[in-house]
Design an enzyme around this catalytic site. Sequence first.
Site, PDB file in Angstrom:
ATOM      1  N   HIS A  17       0.841  -1.206   0.000  1.00  0.00           N
ATOM      2  CA  HIS A  17       0.000   0.000   0.000  1.00  0.00           C
ATOM      3  C   HIS A  17       0.875   1.255   0.000  1.00  0.00           C
ATOM      4  O   HIS A  17       0.620   2.211  -0.743  1.00  0.00           O
ATOM      5  CB  HIS A  17      -0.887   0.050   1.253  1.00  0.00           C
ATOM      6  CG  HIS A  17      -1.944  -1.021   1.336  1.00  0.00           C
ATOM      7  ND1 HIS A  17      -2.077  -1.846   2.421  1.00  0.00           N
ATOM      8  CD2 HIS A  17      -2.923  -1.384   0.478  1.00  0.00           C
ATOM      9  CE1 HIS A  17      -3.097  -2.672   2.231  1.00  0.00           C
ATOM     10  NE2 HIS A  17      -3.628  -2.422   1.057  1.00  0.00           N
ATOM     11  N   LYS A  41     -16.644  -7.190   5.299  1.00  0.00           N
ATOM     12  CA  LYS A  41     -15.410  -7.979   5.302  1.00  0.00           C
ATOM     13  C   LYS A  41     -14.986  -8.425   6.705  1.00  0.00           C
ATOM     14  O   LYS A  41     -14.033  -9.184   6.848  1.00  0.00           O
ATOM     15  CB  LYS A  41     -14.276  -7.136   4.699  1.00  0.00           C
ATOM     16  CG  LYS A  41     -13.776  -7.645   3.353  1.00  0.00           C
ATOM     17  CD  LYS A  41     -12.506  -6.898   2.963  1.00  0.00           C
ATOM     18  CE  LYS A  41     -11.821  -7.499   1.765  1.00  0.00           C
ATOM     19  NZ  LYS A  41     -10.581  -6.786   1.419  1.00  0.00           N
ATOM     20  N   ARG A  90      -2.063  -5.910  -8.466  1.00  0.00           N
ATOM     21  CA  ARG A  90      -0.899  -6.760  -8.232  1.00  0.00           C
ATOM     22  C   ARG A  90      -0.738  -7.800  -9.321  1.00  0.00           C
ATOM     23  O   ARG A  90       0.348  -8.097  -9.759  1.00  0.00           O
ATOM     24  CB  ARG A  90      -1.032  -7.480  -6.886  1.00  0.00           C
ATOM     25  CG  ARG A  90      -0.776  -6.605  -5.711  1.00  0.00           C
ATOM     26  CD  ARG A  90      -1.341  -7.206  -4.470  1.00  0.00           C
ATOM     27  NE  ARG A  90      -2.792  -7.196  -4.518  1.00  0.00           N
ATOM     28  CZ  ARG A  90      -3.577  -7.467  -3.505  1.00  0.00           C
ATOM     29  NH1 ARG A  90      -3.047  -7.814  -2.352  1.00  0.00           N
ATOM     30  NH2 ARG A  90      -4.877  -7.410  -3.623  1.00  0.00           N
ATOM     31  N   SER A 128      -2.895  -7.824   2.715  1.00  0.00           N
ATOM     32  CA  SER A 128      -3.174  -7.692   4.148  1.00  0.00           C
ATOM     33  C   SER A 128      -3.577  -9.035   4.743  1.00  0.00           C
ATOM     34  O   SER A 128      -3.174  -9.374   5.856  1.00  0.00           O
ATOM     35  CB  SER A 128      -4.296  -6.670   4.370  1.00  0.00           C
ATOM     36  OG  SER A 128      -3.892  -5.406   3.927  1.00  0.00           O
TER      37      SER A 128
HETATM   38  P1  ADP Z   1      -9.923  -3.705  -0.427  1.00  0.00           P
HETATM   39  O1  ADP Z   1     -10.570  -4.443   0.687  1.00  0.00           O
HETATM   40  O2  ADP Z   1     -10.733  -2.547  -0.926  1.00  0.00           O
HETATM   41  O3  ADP Z   1      -9.393  -4.563  -1.548  1.00  0.00           O
HETATM   42  P2  ADP Z   1      -7.183  -3.423   0.484  1.00  0.00           P
HETATM   43  O4  ADP Z   1      -6.768  -2.663   1.687  1.00  0.00           O
HETATM   44  O5  ADP Z   1      -6.984  -4.914   0.509  1.00  0.00           O
HETATM   45  O6  ADP Z   1      -8.692  -3.018   0.272  1.00  0.00           O
HETATM   46  O7  ADP Z   1      -6.463  -2.844  -0.797  1.00  0.00           O
HETATM   47  C1  ADP Z   1      -6.662  -1.519  -1.213  1.00  0.00           C
HETATM   48  C2  ADP Z   1      -6.128  -1.350  -2.621  1.00  0.00           C
HETATM   49  O8  ADP Z   1      -4.722  -1.548  -2.619  1.00  0.00           O
HETATM   50  C3  ADP Z   1      -6.693  -2.345  -3.629  1.00  0.00           C
HETATM   51  O9  ADP Z   1      -6.781  -1.715  -4.888  1.00  0.00           O
HETATM   52  C4  ADP Z   1      -5.642  -3.431  -3.662  1.00  0.00           C
HETATM   53  O10 ADP Z   1      -5.635  -4.105  -4.907  1.00  0.00           O
HETATM   54  C5  ADP Z   1      -4.388  -2.590  -3.491  1.00  0.00           C
HETATM   55  N1  ADP Z   1      -3.291  -3.348  -2.887  1.00  0.00           N
HETATM   56  C6  ADP Z   1      -3.303  -4.157  -1.810  1.00  0.00           C
HETATM   57  N2  ADP Z   1      -2.089  -4.693  -1.573  1.00  0.00           N
HETATM   58  C7  ADP Z   1      -1.286  -4.216  -2.562  1.00  0.00           C
HETATM   59  C8  ADP Z   1       0.080  -4.431  -2.933  1.00  0.00           C
HETATM   60  N3  ADP Z   1       0.868  -5.260  -2.261  1.00  0.00           N
HETATM   61  N4  ADP Z   1       0.538  -3.789  -4.014  1.00  0.00           N
HETATM   62  C9  ADP Z   1      -0.258  -2.977  -4.724  1.00  0.00           C
HETATM   63  N5  ADP Z   1      -1.541  -2.741  -4.472  1.00  0.00           N
HETATM   64  C10 ADP Z   1      -2.059  -3.359  -3.408  1.00  0.00           C
END
Ligand code: ADP
Length: 162
Positions: A17, A41, A90, A128
Amino acid sequence: MITAIYPGTFDPITNGHTDIVRRATRLFDKVVVAVALNAGKEPACTLDRRVELAKTVLAEFDSVEVKSFSGLLVDLAKTEGAEVILRGLRAVSDFEHEFQLAGMNRRLAPEIETMFLTPAERYTFTSSSLVRNVAAHGGDVSSLVHPVVEAALKDKYSIETE
Ligand code: ADP
């Protein structure tokens, strides 16, 4: 002045992130990191905790603000004056879901564009949920999250296993 809004659950914020936020700060004047309540979630960390961790981790970026929200993302985007919704991609597996979200958000607010950024290759496998899983089993996540997040995870999972 272009503002981008970067929404997510951030449960917890990972180096993936942060990598996306760093890239975004080079492209946009202001970046609003929008931490979703996301009751559906059932996040592992409370909304307040997720916001607090994101604020600490992102403190080095002057043009970044961290906010929480529980309603429609496009409503927050309008209130913040954001022209861009930012998401991270990703792998191809992210695409289907992200494409649907982008389509729905465009229907709700045609004036807002969704843009995607990809992280450095080393964060392609960071999520995450994986970080939580590894931490819950006592694995080392120090290369995947900020030290404050690592400490928070240690706290959480040591209390739960006591
Ligand atoms: P959500 O529950 O909305 O998917 P996340 O917190 O899991 O929320 O992710 C927020 C955004 O960041 C999403 O677009 C996800 O694809 C992106 N994201 C999560 N981890 C990574 C990573 N390691 N690299 C790039 N983007 C990421």
